[in-house]
Write an enzyme that holds these catalytic residues in place. Structure first.
Site, PDB file in Angstrom:
ATOM      1  N   GLY A  51       0.834  -1.198   0.000  1.00  9.50           N
ATOM      2  CA  GLY A  51       0.000   0.000   0.000  1.00  9.50           C
ATOM      3  C   GLY A  51       0.863   1.240   0.000  1.00  9.50           C
ATOM      4  N   GLY A  55      -0.548   4.378  -0.020  1.00  5.82           N
ATOM      5  CA  GLY A  55      -1.359   5.512   0.434  1.00  5.82           C
ATOM      6  C   GLY A  55      -0.723   6.114   1.690  1.00  5.82           C
ATOM      7  N   ALA A  77      -1.146   5.549   4.903  1.00  5.64           N
ATOM      8  CA  ALA A  77      -0.708   4.631   5.963  1.00  5.64           C
ATOM      9  C   ALA A  77       0.592   3.930   5.554  1.00  5.64           C
ATOM     10  CB  ALA A  77      -1.805   3.611   6.266  1.00  5.64           C
ATOM     11  N   GLY A  78       0.656   3.476   4.306  1.00  5.84           N
ATOM     12  CA  GLY A  78       1.854   2.761   3.842  1.00  5.84           C
ATOM     13  C   GLY A  78       3.078   3.659   3.837  1.00  5.84           C
ATOM     14  N   PHE A 113     -16.147  20.433  11.753  1.00  5.09           N
ATOM     15  CA  PHE A 113     -16.539  19.198  11.073  1.00  5.09           C
ATOM     16  C   PHE A 113     -17.597  18.515  11.929  1.00  5.09           C
ATOM     17  CE2 PHE A 113     -14.250  16.562   7.678  1.00  5.09           C
ATOM     18  CZ  PHE A 113     -14.087  17.630   6.814  1.00  5.09           C
ATOM     19  N   GLN A 126     -19.563   2.955   6.665  1.00  2.00           N
ATOM     20  CA  GLN A 126     -20.014   4.351   6.672  1.00  2.00           C
ATOM     21  C   GLN A 126     -20.581   4.784   5.322  1.00  2.00           C
ATOM     22  OE1 GLN A 126     -17.241   7.996   7.283  1.00  2.00           O
ATOM     23  NE2 GLN A 126     -18.596   7.878   9.055  1.00  2.00           N
ATOM     24  N   HIS A 141     -21.551   8.159   3.393  1.00  4.45           N
ATOM     25  CA  HIS A 141     -21.353   9.615   3.491  1.00  4.45           C
ATOM     26  C   HIS A 141     -22.646  10.289   3.062  1.00  4.45           C
ATOM     27  CE1 HIS A 141     -19.675  13.607   3.105  1.00  4.45           C
ATOM     28  NE2 HIS A 141     -18.558  13.171   3.657  1.00  4.45           N
ATOM     29  N   LEU A 153     -17.446  12.401  -4.021  1.00  4.20           N
ATOM     30  CA  LEU A 153     -17.649  13.010  -2.710  1.00  4.20           C
ATOM     31  C   LEU A 153     -17.751  14.531  -2.774  1.00  4.20           C
ATOM     32  CD1 LEU A 153     -17.661  12.322   0.390  1.00  4.20           C
ATOM     33  CD2 LEU A 153     -15.358  13.262   0.374  1.00  4.20           C
ATOM     34  N   THR A 188     -17.245  17.128   0.000  1.00  3.49           N
ATOM     35  CA  THR A 188     -16.701  17.053   1.365  1.00  3.49           C
ATOM     36  C   THR A 188     -17.631  17.616   2.447  1.00  3.49           C
ATOM     37  OG1 THR A 188     -14.925  17.803   2.815  1.00  3.49           O
ATOM     38  CG2 THR A 188     -15.434  19.233   0.977  1.00  3.49           C
ATOM     39  N   GLU A 189     -17.500  17.004   3.635  1.00  2.00           N
ATOM     40  CA  GLU A 189     -18.190  17.521   4.813  1.00  2.00           C
ATOM     41  C   GLU A 189     -17.752  18.968   5.091  1.00  2.00           C
ATOM     42  OE1 GLU A 189     -18.673  14.586   7.829  1.00  2.00           O
ATOM     43  OE2 GLU A 189     -17.956  15.976   9.346  1.00  2.00           O
ATOM     44  N   ARG A 235     -21.918  11.692  10.627  1.00  2.00           N
ATOM     45  CA  ARG A 235     -22.330  11.229   9.300  1.00  2.00           C
ATOM     46  C   ARG A 235     -23.459  10.216   9.312  1.00  2.00           C
ATOM     47  NH1 ARG A 235     -16.340  10.845   6.578  1.00  2.00           N
ATOM     48  NH2 ARG A 235     -16.141  13.109   6.492  1.00  2.00           N
ATOM     49  N   HIS A 245     -18.823   5.116   1.891  1.00  2.00           N
ATOM     50  CA  HIS A 245     -17.666   6.006   1.934  1.00  2.00           C
ATOM     51  C   HIS A 245     -16.464   5.418   2.664  1.00  2.00           C
ATOM     52  CE1 HIS A 245     -15.469   9.747   2.014  1.00  2.00           C
ATOM     53  NE2 HIS A 245     -15.456   9.781   3.322  1.00  2.00           N
ATOM     54  N   GLU A 274      -6.967   2.334   6.649  1.00  2.22           N
ATOM     55  CA  GLU A 274      -8.373   1.964   6.515  1.00  2.22           C
ATOM     56  C   GLU A 274      -8.601   0.457   6.455  1.00  2.22           C
ATOM     57  OE1 GLU A 274     -10.580   4.343   3.724  1.00  2.22           O
ATOM     58  OE2 GLU A 274     -12.324   3.012   3.855  1.00  2.22           O
ATOM     59  N   ARG A 328     -17.252   6.592  12.122  1.00  2.48           N
ATOM     60  CA  ARG A 328     -16.055   7.435  12.138  1.00  2.48           C
ATOM     61  C   ARG A 328     -16.420   8.905  11.986  1.00  2.48           C
ATOM     62  NH1 ARG A 328     -12.809   9.989   8.029  1.00  2.48           N
ATOM     63  NH2 ARG A 328     -13.971   9.060   6.320  1.00  2.48           N
ATOM     64  N   SER A 356      -9.881   9.914   9.828  1.00  8.04           N
ATOM     65  CA  SER A 356      -9.304   8.774   9.126  1.00  8.04           C
ATOM     66  C   SER A 356      -7.900   9.066   8.646  1.00  8.04           C
ATOM     67  CB  SER A 356     -10.179   8.370   7.950  1.00  8.04           C
ATOM     68  OG  SER A 356      -9.477   7.410   7.213  1.00  8.04           O
TER      69      SER A 356
HETATM   70  C1  LIG Z   1     -13.293  10.873  -1.622  1.00  4.48           C
HETATM   71  C2  LIG Z   1     -12.754  10.684  -0.225  1.00  4.48           C
HETATM   72  C3  LIG Z   1     -12.510  11.781   0.569  1.00  4.48           C
HETATM   73  C4  LIG Z   1     -12.011  11.610   1.862  1.00  4.48           C
HETATM   74  N1  LIG Z   1     -11.775  12.715   2.641  1.00  4.48           N
HETATM   75  C5  LIG Z   1     -11.259  12.547   3.873  1.00  4.48           C
HETATM   76  C6  LIG Z   1     -10.958  13.670   4.691  1.00  4.48           C
HETATM   77  O1  LIG Z   1     -11.121  14.814   4.304  1.00  4.48           O
HETATM   78  N2  LIG Z   1     -10.443  13.440   5.928  1.00  4.48           N
HETATM   79  C7  LIG Z   1     -10.197  12.180   6.406  1.00  4.48           C
HETATM   80  O2  LIG Z   1      -9.731  12.035   7.519  1.00  4.48           O
HETATM   81  N3  LIG Z   1     -10.484  11.095   5.637  1.00  4.48           N
HETATM   82  C8  LIG Z   1     -10.993  11.249   4.396  1.00  4.48           C
HETATM   83  N4  LIG Z   1     -11.260  10.146   3.637  1.00  4.48           N
HETATM   84  C9  LIG Z   1     -10.857   8.831   4.117  1.00  4.48           C
HETATM   85  C10 LIG Z   1      -9.345   8.670   3.975  1.00  4.48           C
HETATM   86  O3  LIG Z   1      -8.895   9.417   2.878  1.00  4.48           O
HETATM   87  C11 LIG Z   1      -8.945   7.219   3.770  1.00  4.48           C
HETATM   88  O4  LIG Z   1      -9.520   6.417   4.757  1.00  4.48           O
HETATM   89  C12 LIG Z   1      -7.429   7.071   3.861  1.00  4.48           C
HETATM   90  O5  LIG Z   1      -6.767   8.003   3.029  1.00  4.48           O
HETATM   91  C13 LIG Z   1      -7.008   5.656   3.505  1.00  4.48           C
HETATM   92  O6  LIG Z   1      -5.602   5.601   3.453  1.00  4.48           O
HETATM   93  P1  LIG Z   1      -4.860   4.207   3.394  1.00  4.48           P
HETATM   94  O7  LIG Z   1      -3.418   4.531   3.337  1.00  4.48           O
HETATM   95  O8  LIG Z   1      -5.351   3.340   4.484  1.00  4.48           O
HETATM   96  O9  LIG Z   1      -5.340   3.552   2.023  1.00  4.48           O
HETATM   97  P2  LIG Z   1      -5.350   4.092   0.507  1.00  4.48           P
HETATM   98  O10 LIG Z   1      -4.974   5.497   0.373  1.00  4.48           O
HETATM   99  O11 LIG Z   1      -6.672   3.667  -0.047  1.00  4.48           O
HETATM  100  O12 LIG Z   1      -4.200   3.241  -0.162  1.00  4.48           O
HETATM  101  C14 LIG Z   1      -4.285   1.846  -0.350  1.00  4.48           C
HETATM  102  C15 LIG Z   1      -3.048   1.375  -1.059  1.00  4.48           C
HETATM  103  O13 LIG Z   1      -3.030  -0.037  -1.100  1.00  4.48           O
HETATM  104  C16 LIG Z   1      -2.686  -0.480  -2.392  1.00  4.48           C
HETATM  105  N5  LIG Z   1      -3.288  -1.808  -2.546  1.00  4.48           N
HETATM  106  C17 LIG Z   1      -4.530  -2.213  -2.208  1.00  4.48           C
HETATM  107  N6  LIG Z   1      -4.679  -3.519  -2.465  1.00  4.48           N
HETATM  108  C18 LIG Z   1      -3.511  -3.948  -2.966  1.00  4.48           C
HETATM  109  C19 LIG Z   1      -3.051  -5.206  -3.432  1.00  4.48           C
HETATM  110  N7  LIG Z   1      -3.813  -6.293  -3.398  1.00  4.48           N
HETATM  111  N8  LIG Z   1      -1.787  -5.286  -3.917  1.00  4.48           N
HETATM  112  C20 LIG Z   1      -0.983  -4.183  -3.973  1.00  4.48           C
HETATM  113  N9  LIG Z   1      -1.381  -2.973  -3.544  1.00  4.48           N
HETATM  114  C21 LIG Z   1      -2.620  -2.865  -3.029  1.00  4.48           C
HETATM  115  C22 LIG Z   1      -3.213   0.588  -3.320  1.00  4.48           C
HETATM  116  O14 LIG Z   1      -2.529   0.580  -4.552  1.00  4.48           O
HETATM  117  C23 LIG Z   1      -2.920   1.843  -2.501  1.00  4.48           C
HETATM  118  O15 LIG Z   1      -1.594   2.262  -2.732  1.00  4.48           O
HETATM  119  C24 LIG Z   1     -11.767  10.304   2.351  1.00  4.48           C
HETATM  120  C25 LIG Z   1     -12.019   9.209   1.549  1.00  4.48           C
HETATM  121  C26 LIG Z   1     -12.533   9.394   0.277  1.00  4.48           C
HETATM  122  C27 LIG Z   1     -12.852   8.167  -0.529  1.00  4.48           C
END
Ligand SMILES: Cc1cc2nc3c(=O)[nH]c(=O)nc-3n(C[C@H](O)[C@H](O)[C@H](O)COP(=O)(O)OP(=O)(O)OC[C@H]3O[C@@H](n4cnc5c(N)ncnc54)[C@H](O)[C@@H]3O)c2cc1C
Length: 569
Positions: A11, A13, A15-16, A118, A231, A233, A243, A245-246, A277, A342, A366, A377, A382
């Site tokens: 991942g 994103g 967290a990763g 928020f 959740q 939204h 989305l 946004t809130e 929400r 959401h 997530e 949440r 998040s």
């Molecule tokens: C439109 C939108 C707006 C949001 N706005 C907010 C906000 O304003 N404030 C807030 O707190 N939260 C918000 N959230 C929630 C928050 O953004 C997410 O919960 C958070 O960013 C998730 O981050 P993550 O690193 O856990 O996962 P992600 O960012 O989803 O990253 C997942 C990663 O895993 C990789 N991956 C997945 N499966 C595999 C696999 N099998 N093999 C290899 N790679 C894989 C993907 O390629 C990606 O790199 C929002 C969510 C959305 C959808």
């Protein structure tokens, strides 16, 4: 092909990347992502990230304890209070760390980080960069990862987690470029694979959010926690479900029904549009269901009274989304909105060190459930969770690797990984041999509609039972599907086939948990059991993979200082 690393983070994103930046610098660390890291769903996060900085004129009395209280109350008292306290305490130093790494937050006139109100928050504590907060944080962390020479395997889809005798030995991945299956030996693995939004037909999530990390971990023997809490939204753009946004309500937007009324007065009179929400999404759906929506499908989010200048300065991305995808300008017209899936409150069961019950396997963000969000949440919590717990996962996985150094038998690990690869290969061979008239997309769409119709905002016994039966039918059909494509380079059909198994597992666990939980709590609303029942249900649901069928057990919620009370807004 076989590759070897100390720590593999799946991942790219928030967290990763947070985990990669905190992993010990002398370890061999790699980040795998099925898409380029900057295309992870985190990039789409809009409204902001919470921390009790007290920068807003109305937020001077804010504190991490008040943030923790709002989080616990928002969770309908299902979050583990020790975890919520840890997250809210860490929020303040983490925000300054992000600032020092270079995140360009919006500022108040004096120069301090700006904050906005928020939903469900007692004070304005959401820090933001206009309405593109996720984008700027993700880009900053990615730059820092490049600067520190973190290695990336991009466009690799991880397909299997190799666990034997309660310990994680590595992974298998499909390299989209070559079409090859790669074996990866690792001393520890962190999953930061994000949510499963696309298991639902209407979702604000990216198309890639199919939840395969959660399903893979489950099938490898890692329990899942609180999966029935999904959740919705309140405000996604009609039809497209992008989305809105809130933060749009945080800046003062109104929700209006077909009688021109700000209907939140009937549901949450003191907080109005800024109730949590779950409450706002149900209110909107109730208005629509009872005929007070427009064309039986939507209500309006009205920003016009905010004025052109505020909309352009604070919500430029929302204006663009409305112009490009809705064909309207929110400066002049109200935005038609409807609720959509959401966020995944539940996920891989980990403790406050992000450790799962499987040795050497960690999860953050997530895809995981620590649990800080419980049954619902709060917005802005998040992104905070991803950074706080991503960092913790990076640190603890590194310590684990240093402790075990040299004790893992490489030969044994290799044997287990090869055994898993052989099983995967025979599954793929079977798909190529089968002669089904249907491809996976038929089942994909059927499952997503089913989840929306029967396991959505409002739930009841009969529909949940029907959904469970149909999920099992779909699973039966899936076993006999064939792969129509014969070339595995960048093969979307192959990716969907691989990930669909996880979507089925997730759908089944959500539905079983929802059917069993005969109460209403946070996002889980049972029309046949419309009240919260702390006596029987103040507990986490734990699902384990048991010979192909999920099995549910329950675990106590950790309560420290916030006694469960009725949730009023
Ligand atoms: C439109 C939108 C707006 C949001 N706005 C907010 C906000 O304003 N404030 C807030 O707190 N939260 C918000 N959230 C929630 C928050 O953004 C997410 O919960 C958070 O960013 C998730 O981050 P993550 O690193 O856990 O996962 P992600 O960012 O989803 O990253 C997942 C990663 O895993 C990789 N991956 C997945 N499966 C595999 C696999 N099998 N093999 C290899 N790679 C894989 C993907 O390629 C990606 O790199 C929002 C969510 C959305 C959808």
């Amino acid at each position: 092909m076989i590759v070897d690393h100390d720590l593999v983070i799946v991942g790219g994103g928030l967290a990763g990347l947070a985990a990669a930046l905190k992993a010990a610098p002398d370890l061999d660390v790699v980040v795998i992502s099925k898409v380029h890291p900057l295309r992870s769903h985190s990039v789409a996060a809009q409204g902001g990230i919470n921390a009790a900085l007290g920068n807003h004129p109305e937020g001077k009395d804010d504190s991490w304890e008040k943030h923790a209280f709002d989080t616990v109350k928002g969770s309908d008292y299902l979050s583990d209070q020790t975890a919520a306290e840890l997250m809210c305490q860490r929020a303040i130093p983490v925000l300054y760390e992000l600032e020092h790494l270079g995140v360009p937050f919006s500022r108040f006139p004096g120069g301090v980080i700006a904050q906005r109100p928020f939903g469900g928050a007692g004070f304005p504590r959401t820090c933001y960069a206009a309405d593109r907060t996720g984008l700027v944080i993700l880009h900053t962390l990615y730059e820092q990862a490049l600067r520190r020479k973190v290695r990336f395997y991009e466009e690799w889809l991880v397909t299997n987690l190799v666990v034997r005798e309660g310990r994680c030995y590595g992974l298998l991945a499909y390299d989209l470029h070559s079409g090859e299956i790669i074996s990866i030996r690792a001393k520890a693995v962190i999953f930061a694979t994000g949510g499963y939004g696309r298991v639902y037909q209407k979702s604000t999530n990216a198309l890639i959010n199919l939840g395969s990390g959660i399903g893979m971990a489950f099938r490898a023997g890692v329990p899942l926690k609180d999966m029935e809490f999904v959740q919705f939204h309140p405000t996604s753009l009609l039809g497209k479900n992008i989305l809105i946004t809130e933060g749009a309500r945080g800046e003062g937007g109104y929700l209006i029904n077909n009688q021109g009324k700000r209907f939140m007065a009937d549901y949450a009179p003191s907080t109005m549009e800024l109730a949590p929400r779950d409450i706002v999404a149900r209110a909107i759906q109730t208005e629509i269901n009872e005929g007070r929506g427009f064309e039986g499908e939507y209500v309006y989010l009205d920003l016009r009274h905010l004025g052109k200048e505020k909309i352009i300065k604070r919500l430029p991305g929302i204006r663009e989304i409305c112009l490009y995808f809705g064909g309207l300008d929110p400066i002049e017209e109200p935005i038609p909105i409807q609720p959509a899936q959401h966020y995944s409150m539940g996920g891989i069961d980990v403790d406050e060190n992000c450790a799962s019950p499987i040795e050497g396997f960690y999860a953050a963000g997530e895809c995981s459930c620590v649990s800080v969000h419980g049954a619902n949440r709060l917005g802005g919590n998040s992104m905070l969770e991803t950074v706080v717990f991503g960092q913790i996962a990076g640190r603890f996985a590194s310590e684990y690797i240093k402790d075990i150094k040299g004790s893992q038998s490489d030969e044994k690990a290799l044997g287990y990984i090869q055994d898993e690869a052989a099983r995967l290969q025979s599954k793929v061979n079977q798909w190529l041999k089968n002669k089904s008239k249907r491809n996976v997309y038929h089942l994909f769409h059927r499952l997503r509609h089913l989840m929306m119709d029967k396991v959505g905002i409002f739930r009841e016994k009969k529909k949940l039972a029907e959904a469970l039966e149909e999920i099992r039918e779909i699973r039966h059909e899936y076993r006999h599907l064939s792969l129509w494509s014969d070339c595995l380079h960048y093969c979307q059909e192959f990716i969907t086939m691989m990930e669909f198994e996880s979507m089925l597992d997730i759908a089944e666990v959500i539905t079983m948990g929802a059917l069993a939980r005969e109460e209403t709590r946070g996002s889980h609303y049972r029309t046949d059991f419309p009240t919260r029942d702390d006596q029987h249900w103040l507990k986490h649901t734990i699902a384990r993979y048991n010979d192909g069928r999920p099995q549910l057990t329950y675990r106590e919620v950790k309560i420290t200082r916030y006694e469960p009370q009725e949730r009023k807004y």
